[in-house]
Design an enzyme around this catalytic site. Sequence first.
Site, PDB file in Angstrom:
ATOM      1  N   ASP A  15      -0.326   4.477   0.956  1.00 48.24           N
ATOM      2  CA  ASP A  15      -0.658   5.492   2.000  1.00 48.24           C
ATOM      3  C   ASP A  15      -0.049   5.054   3.238  1.00 48.24           C
ATOM      4  O   ASP A  15       0.470   3.871   3.602  1.00 48.24           O
ATOM      5  CB  ASP A  15      -2.238   5.445   1.969  1.00 48.24           C
ATOM      6  CG  ASP A  15      -2.667   4.109   2.618  1.00 48.24           C
ATOM      7  OD1 ASP A  15      -2.285   2.900   1.993  1.00 48.24           O
ATOM      8  OD2 ASP A  15      -3.790   4.101   3.451  1.00 48.24           O
TER       9      ASP A  15
ATOM     10  N   ASP B 163       6.269   1.067   7.269  1.00 46.53           N
ATOM     11  CA  ASP B 163       4.985   0.402   6.658  1.00 46.53           C
ATOM     12  C   ASP B 163       4.555   1.515   5.614  1.00 46.53           C
ATOM     13  O   ASP B 163       3.758   2.445   5.882  1.00 46.53           O
ATOM     14  CB  ASP B 163       4.274   0.696   7.987  1.00 46.53           C
ATOM     15  CG  ASP B 163       2.826   0.178   7.792  1.00 46.53           C
ATOM     16  OD1 ASP B 163       2.475  -0.499   6.667  1.00 46.53           O
ATOM     17  OD2 ASP B 163       1.861   0.383   8.464  1.00 46.53           O
TER      18      ASP B 163
ATOM     19  N   HIS C 202       0.901  -1.179   0.149  1.00 42.17           N
ATOM     20  CA  HIS C 202       0.065  -0.032   0.146  1.00 42.17           C
ATOM     21  C   HIS C 202       0.793   1.350  -0.035  1.00 42.17           C
ATOM     22  O   HIS C 202       1.878   1.155   0.516  1.00 42.17           O
ATOM     23  CB  HIS C 202      -0.997   0.050   1.269  1.00 42.17           C
ATOM     24  CG  HIS C 202      -0.459  -0.021   2.588  1.00 42.17           C
ATOM     25  ND1 HIS C 202       0.176   1.362   2.999  1.00 42.17           N
ATOM     26  CD2 HIS C 202      -0.133  -0.733   3.510  1.00 42.17           C
ATOM     27  CE1 HIS C 202       0.563   0.851   4.334  1.00 42.17           C
ATOM     28  NE2 HIS C 202       0.449  -0.529   4.652  1.00 42.17           N
TER      29      HIS C 202
ATOM     30  N   GLU D 253       4.133  -6.112   3.920  1.00 43.99           N
ATOM     31  CA  GLU D 253       4.196  -5.768   4.909  1.00 43.99           C
ATOM     32  C   GLU D 253       5.079  -5.888   5.825  1.00 43.99           C
ATOM     33  O   GLU D 253       5.747  -6.898   5.760  1.00 43.99           O
ATOM     34  CB  GLU D 253       2.643  -5.939   5.829  1.00 43.99           C
ATOM     35  CG  GLU D 253       1.493  -5.428   4.986  1.00 43.99           C
ATOM     36  CD  GLU D 253       1.162  -3.868   5.470  1.00 43.99           C
ATOM     37  OE1 GLU D 253       1.816  -3.280   6.354  1.00 43.99           O
ATOM     38  OE2 GLU D 253      -0.041  -3.399   5.132  1.00 43.99           O
TER      39      GLU D 253
ATOM     40  N   HIS E 249       3.699   2.925  12.393  1.00 48.05           N
ATOM     41  CA  HIS E 249       2.421   3.899  12.946  1.00 48.05           C
ATOM     42  C   HIS E 249       3.094   4.808  14.298  1.00 48.05           C
ATOM     43  O   HIS E 249       2.049   5.700  14.785  1.00 48.05           O
ATOM     44  CB  HIS E 249       1.250   3.215  13.468  1.00 48.05           C
ATOM     45  CG  HIS E 249       0.927   2.517  12.361  1.00 48.05           C
ATOM     46  ND1 HIS E 249      -0.591   2.021  12.543  1.00 48.05           N
ATOM     47  CD2 HIS E 249       0.819   2.189  11.185  1.00 48.05           C
ATOM     48  CE1 HIS E 249      -1.028   1.223  11.167  1.00 48.05           C
ATOM     49  NE2 HIS E 249      -0.072   1.371  10.584  1.00 48.05           N
TER      50      HIS E 249
ATOM     51  N   GLU F 169      -5.006   1.682   2.287  1.00 47.38           N
ATOM     52  CA  GLU F 169      -4.972   0.534   3.303  1.00 47.38           C
ATOM     53  C   GLU F 169      -5.307   0.678   4.656  1.00 47.38           C
ATOM     54  O   GLU F 169      -5.921   0.029   5.227  1.00 47.38           O
ATOM     55  CB  GLU F 169      -3.626  -0.181   3.070  1.00 47.38           C
ATOM     56  CG  GLU F 169      -3.607  -1.605   3.634  1.00 47.38           C
ATOM     57  CD  GLU F 169      -3.283  -1.571   5.067  1.00 47.38           C
ATOM     58  OE1 GLU F 169      -3.196  -2.468   5.940  1.00 47.38           O
ATOM     59  OE2 GLU F 169      -2.409  -0.658   5.552  1.00 47.38           O
ATOM     60  N   GLU F 170      -4.615   2.143   5.199  1.00 48.07           N
ATOM     61  CA  GLU F 170      -4.525   2.238   6.596  1.00 48.07           C
ATOM     62  C   GLU F 170      -6.080   2.523   7.089  1.00 48.07           C
ATOM     63  O   GLU F 170      -6.088   2.669   8.309  1.00 48.07           O
ATOM     64  CB  GLU F 170      -3.561   3.405   6.704  1.00 48.07           C
ATOM     65  CG  GLU F 170      -2.053   2.831   6.355  1.00 48.07           C
ATOM     66  CD  GLU F 170      -1.532   1.840   7.444  1.00 48.07           C
ATOM     67  OE1 GLU F 170      -2.237   1.359   8.363  1.00 48.07           O
ATOM     68  OE2 GLU F 170      -0.369   1.677   7.152  1.00 48.07           O
TER      69      GLU F 170
HETATM   70 ZN   LIG Z   1       0.890  -1.241   6.353  1.00 46.59          ZN
END
Ligand SMILES: [Zn+2]
Length: 389
Positions: free
Chosen positions: A75, A105, A73, A165, A359, A137-138
């Site tokens: 984003d 990520d 992903h 991931e 994150h 995705e997030e």
């Molecule tokens: Zn991810």
Amino acid sequence: MPTDSKSIHMIKRLVGFDTTSRNSNLELMEFVGGYLKDLGVESELVHNEEGTKANLYATLGPTDRPGIALSGHTDVVPVDGQDWHTDPFQVVENHGRLYGRGTCDMKSFIGVCLALAPEFLARDIVTPLHFAFSHDEEIGCVGVRSLIDTLAGRPIKPSAVIIGEPTEMKVVRAHKGKLSYRCHVRGFEAHSSLSHIGVNAVEAAAEAVAYLKIMARRHRDQGPFDPELVPPYTTVHTGTIHGGTALNIVPRDCHFEFEFRHLPDDDPDVLLGELRRHIAEHIEPEMHAAQPATGFDFEPLSHIPGLSTDEDADIVQLAKALTGQNSTAKVSFGTEAGLFHDGGMPAVVCGPGSIDQAHKPDEFIAREQISQCEAFLRKLFERCWQGTI
Ligand SMILES: [Zn+2]
């Protein structure tokens, strides 16, 4: 093995695009599309309804046979309110680590895929590779669904997918799924001295939330259990609740949001059904007796299916061979892998970096993880050149 500087350069470029999920990712995708075009690779964009974001799909090698998709992903999660020590959208290197939002990520995986693409294309390719890069995705694996729908309907689609991931390049063949809902409780407003004619939405919501807690305890204490997952059982959680306007008013409205993070083999619809049945049998009758127009409304927020790929599946065997590992792992975070699997494309999760850094402020990836990812892809290239997958 030293990290290829081309990978580092590409990761820096990708992190430089602020693709926080609330923003468009089109600038990044235009850059990727242009880069691939310069390599002679056509890519297609699958846009969202508003046309503000897109997934990108590109095939490297022959287009008349399935091949393996490399998926990630584009984003990233927001940096709002996080205490960063560097500019999150400019990669800073320090002591063998690359700091920046998305380094772990998961822009490093995409960056390495892109950086090594010229190397892959330089030889005759028997088995193609596909890049499947998604948006959103997030916020619940929202974007990739249209791409999977597009691919699922084609006569030739990838035979399997590797989702990059962050797993520290471990082969993950199973993860939990997630089903989340927002619930609106419709009560009936009245002066609090006349509570007998009102229907208290906050109290009705509290009873439902308390039942969710009963379900959570039951799963914690009685299972089912999968010892390879942490925690090893399905979890049930209420995350927000808002209701009422003043103490002297019987509240008309209350909203709460809850989720099931379920074992891959637990059916979340059965869990939801249990809650709804409890509400219909034990909470709503009393509400309806006072005011018939009251009750509970459910609005789905997201559903990420769990992943449970067989240990002996071809893609698991391939990923184990490429990483040199004898074992596989299971993780508790959701990914797009379950959606690919449900679309007829078996998937594993295997990518550089650790979920521990995802994150968070000062997100980073270790150079050594990037090197491992490069080695993994180069072994995959060999097999694609030789046609042994
Ligand atoms: Zn991810």
